[in-house]
Design a protein around this motif. Structure first.
Motif, PDB file in Angstrom:
ATOM      1  N   LEU A  28       1.047  -1.315  -0.081  1.00  0.00           N
ATOM      2  CA  LEU A  28       0.298   0.285   0.256  1.00  0.00           C
ATOM      3  C   LEU A  28       1.123   0.870   0.082  1.00  0.00           C
ATOM      4  O   LEU A  28       0.746   1.905  -0.559  1.00  0.00           O
ATOM      5  CB  LEU A  28      -1.177  -0.033   1.125  1.00  0.00           C
ATOM      6  CG  LEU A  28      -1.647   1.124   1.586  1.00  0.00           C
ATOM      7  CD1 LEU A  28      -2.284   1.576  -0.294  1.00  0.00           C
ATOM      8  CD2 LEU A  28      -2.801   0.962   2.923  1.00  0.00           C
ATOM      9  N   GLU A  29       2.101   1.199   0.950  1.00  0.00           N
ATOM     10  CA  GLU A  29       2.936   2.019   1.045  1.00  0.00           C
ATOM     11  C   GLU A  29       3.678   2.422  -0.119  1.00  0.00           C
ATOM     12  O   GLU A  29       4.198   3.781  -0.982  1.00  0.00           O
ATOM     13  CB  GLU A  29       3.975   1.870   1.969  1.00  0.00           C
ATOM     14  CG  GLU A  29       5.003   3.712   1.614  1.00  0.00           C
ATOM     15  CD  GLU A  29       5.919   3.286   3.314  1.00  0.00           C
ATOM     16  OE1 GLU A  29       7.027   4.321   3.451  1.00  0.00           O
ATOM     17  OE2 GLU A  29       5.855   2.040   4.205  1.00  0.00           O
TER      18      GLU A  29
ATOM     19  N   VAL B  63       0.509   4.261  -2.844  1.00  0.00           N
ATOM     20  CA  VAL B  63      -0.327   5.432  -2.546  1.00  0.00           C
ATOM     21  C   VAL B  63       1.070   6.689  -2.711  1.00  0.00           C
ATOM     22  O   VAL B  63       1.084   7.438  -3.239  1.00  0.00           O
ATOM     23  CB  VAL B  63      -0.011   5.698  -0.815  1.00  0.00           C
ATOM     24  CG1 VAL B  63       0.303   7.397  -0.499  1.00  0.00           C
ATOM     25  CG2 VAL B  63      -1.077   5.234  -0.424  1.00  0.00           C
TER      26      VAL B  63
ATOM     27  N   VAL C 163      -6.114   3.817  -0.833  1.00  0.00           N
ATOM     28  CA  VAL C 163      -5.747   3.185   0.609  1.00  0.00           C
ATOM     29  C   VAL C 163      -6.509   2.835   1.231  1.00  0.00           C
ATOM     30  O   VAL C 163      -7.284   1.790   1.692  1.00  0.00           O
ATOM     31  CB  VAL C 163      -5.692   4.691   1.473  1.00  0.00           C
ATOM     32  CG1 VAL C 163      -5.887   4.423   3.464  1.00  0.00           C
ATOM     33  CG2 VAL C 163      -4.295   5.524   0.971  1.00  0.00           C
TER      34      VAL C 163
ATOM     35  N   ILE D  18      -0.898   3.988   8.903  1.00  0.00           N
ATOM     36  CA  ILE D  18      -1.719   4.614   6.852  1.00  0.00           C
ATOM     37  C   ILE D  18      -2.138   6.091   7.617  1.00  0.00           C
ATOM     38  O   ILE D  18      -2.447   6.711   6.166  1.00  0.00           O
ATOM     39  CB  ILE D  18      -2.964   3.392   7.016  1.00  0.00           C
ATOM     40  CG1 ILE D  18      -2.405   2.195   6.555  1.00  0.00           C
ATOM     41  CG2 ILE D  18      -3.800   3.783   6.134  1.00  0.00           C
ATOM     42  CD1 ILE D  18      -4.055   0.803   6.732  1.00  0.00           C
TER      43      ILE D  18
END
Length: 557
Positions: free
Chosen positions: A7-8, A11, A28, A152
């Protein structure tokens, strides 16, 4: 951990690609809904003390709309309270927790019992958003889940701050482009004004003299008057071109606005055509303002034209006047509050102006009309003229509800009698004395010398400031210096005037200009006491000003 790292990476990639904030927030929430079991997530943005939808892909639309715009504060659900406290708020049962009491009617819209909300706090300590996790079970988060949520929130913070920085940079760039475009236009129009007004000065002066000397009722006299009228319309066009950047030399006079509007009613009705009704709602106690009447007429006609274009079928345009002050009306912010103003409104019942367009309508060349139907200069000219007249402009509009443009002008404390209609031909006053003319444009210089000699003056001429100084040294009996402002040779008219006053303190000075930004804020006289004569001018205007200047003592140094 692997899902969080993935996810990081997503993003950061989206941020580097400068994708829209909505897209990044959706990345996200979609990811979180996948790797935290039995939950749905939501991001609410904090703006102006309220919560606004950011991303909530699995929430029903009714729920999203119900929360959109909710105030932040104690007792406003998990997210509103979290934003107010600037710390996480864990509600394990939304049905029984008092924080959710005001929202019980919408809790049933979602399949959730617990709501864990964490504020997203920016680098400056300001709350940017809230990150909410809705659990289907009435339970708190685990320590691992809390750590994941906090991690997050950092992704969300970076995404929001980078987007804000990018938007701020874009706005600065747009403002710079507008500023550079305006500066380029100012230089262009200034040069055009100077050259065209020199030409119009020659045309007006000679046409005016011919009209005075030709026999009354003759065809040639009418031809001379036609030339004179055309030249004056050309001068008005140049002044309009300068007005959006507030550069023109205004010629203010006491004006009864009701009388002016009544006088132009027929013209306005012709502009509107038969499908649109024109109403005049004029104050029963008309106020007098100090304003350039020709520019005010142009401003009203510009607004009437815009109103006509906004009405698609039949409709009504209303011209309204009333006096206002801070006690009975909201004034434009920059206006001094300790004054009374004449408010002139042009109102239409047309299609209105979109909110995002309203902040740009006074920008030069901005237009919502089709190509070929508008230059985008009309409202810029109106705004420039009104503000140069020490007034202000307001816009009230809504789509399908019409538009009202308000022009505010200071009311004269001691209302003088506004000038009435005058004859087109006036006899210029003659005079005596020695005048030095300094003018670099040969045609203007020749015309000016001839005109002054016919008026009875002894005239000397020079083509630039240095030649003018030599003439002043040779002829110490010169009574008045009449000089152009913009001249070649490194010395402009104002510099020449200062040197002339040092050499001869009692000399009168008249500065003439087709365009000069140095004089744009002055009216009849400068701070030094120099008289101003904007080009183009009629022979009677020239003669009247010279007579007045020579009859008064010069302002002491």
């Amino acid at each position: 951990m692997v899902a969080l790292q993935a996810l990081e990476s997503k993003v950061l990639d989206a941020i580097s690609q400068e994708r829209e904030l909505q897209d990044i927030l959706d990345i996200v929430t979609h990811a979180v809904d996948g790797f935290i079991p039995d939950v749905v997530s939501s991001i609410l943005l904090v703006k102006n003390g309220r919560l606004w939808h950011g991303s909530a892909p699995k929430h029903p639309q009714d729920y999203i709309q119900a929360l959109n715009g909710v105030s932040i504060g104690e007792g406003f659900g998990s997210c509103g309270t979290s934003a107010a406290r600037q710390q996480p708020v864990i509600v394990t049962d939304m049905i029984t927790d008092p924080l959710w009491a005001p929202f019980q009617d919408i809790v049933d819209l979602i399949d959730a019992r617990a709501c864990w909300s964490t504020p997203v706090i920016g680098a400056t300590g300001k709350v940017l958003a809230t990150f909410g996790i809705y659990s289907h079970q009435p339970q708190p988060p685990t320590e691992e889940q809390l750590a994941t949520i906090n991690h997050i929130c950092q992704f969300v913070r970076v995404a929001i701050e980078r987007t804000q920085q990018r938007e701020a940079a874009r706005q600065v760039e747009q403002q710079l482009q507008v500023s550079q475009r305006r500066e380029a236009i100012v230089k262009l129009t200034g040069g055009l004004a100077h050259d065209f007004n020199n030409l119009l000065t020659v045309i007006l002066s000679n046409a005016g003299q011919l009209a005075e000397e030709l026999a009354e009722g003759s065809e040639h006299k009418e031809m001379a008057l036609d030339v004179k009228r055309a030249a004056r319309r050309g001068a008005d066009l140049i002044r309009n071109l300068l007005s959006f950047s507030r550069q023109q030399l205004l010629q203010p006079k006491p004006v009864h606005v009701n009388t002016l509007l009544t006088g132009m009613q027929t013209l306005a009705e012709r502009v509107l055509d038969s499908r649109i009704t024109l109403n005049l709602a004029l104050n029963a106690n008309p106020a007098t303002i100090m304003v350039d009447p020709a520019q005010l007429e142009n401003a009203v006609l510009n607004l009437v034209l815009n109103a006509r274009d906004a009405i698609q079928n039949s409709g009504t345009v209303t011209l309204r006047t009333r006096t206002v002050n801070p006690h009975n009306a909201a004034l434009p912010r920059h206006l001094p509050p300790d004054a009374t103003y004449l408010l002139l409104e042009v109102q239409d019942d047309g299609q209105g102006i979109a909110p995002d367009a309203q902040e740009h309508i006074f920008d030069p060349f901005y237009t919502t009309k089709n190509v070929g139907n508008g230059s985008g200069l009309g409202l810029s000219m109106v705004d420039g003229f009104v503000k140069q007249s020490k007034g202000g402009v307001t816009v009230t509009s809504a789509l399908t509800q019409g538009t009202t443009i308000g022009l505010y002008f200071p009311v004269m404390a001691d209302a003088a009698t506004a000038p009435g209609a005058t004859s087109e031909i006036k006899t210029p006053p003659t005079g005596t004395g020695k005048i030095l003319v300094v003018e670099d444009e040969p045609a203007v210089q020749v015309t000016l010398v001839r005109q002054l000699q016919k008026l009875g003056y002894e005239v000397l001429a020079a083509s630039n400031g240095h030649e003018g100084l030599l003439e002043l040294q040779r002829h110490p009996d010169i009574d008045l210096l009449l000089t152009d402002m913009m001249m070649p040779g490194g010395m402009d008219g104002q510099q020449l005037a200062a040197l002339a006053r040092r050499q001869k303190p009692n000399i009168r000075v008249v500065l003439s200009s087709g365009y000069s930004h140095k004089l744009a804020k002055d009216q009849d006289r400068t701070a030094e006491g120099y008289w101003l004569l904007p080009k183009p001018y009629l022979r009677v205007d020239l003669a009247t000003l010279l007579k007045k200047a020579l009859s008064e003592d010069p302002k002491p140094l």
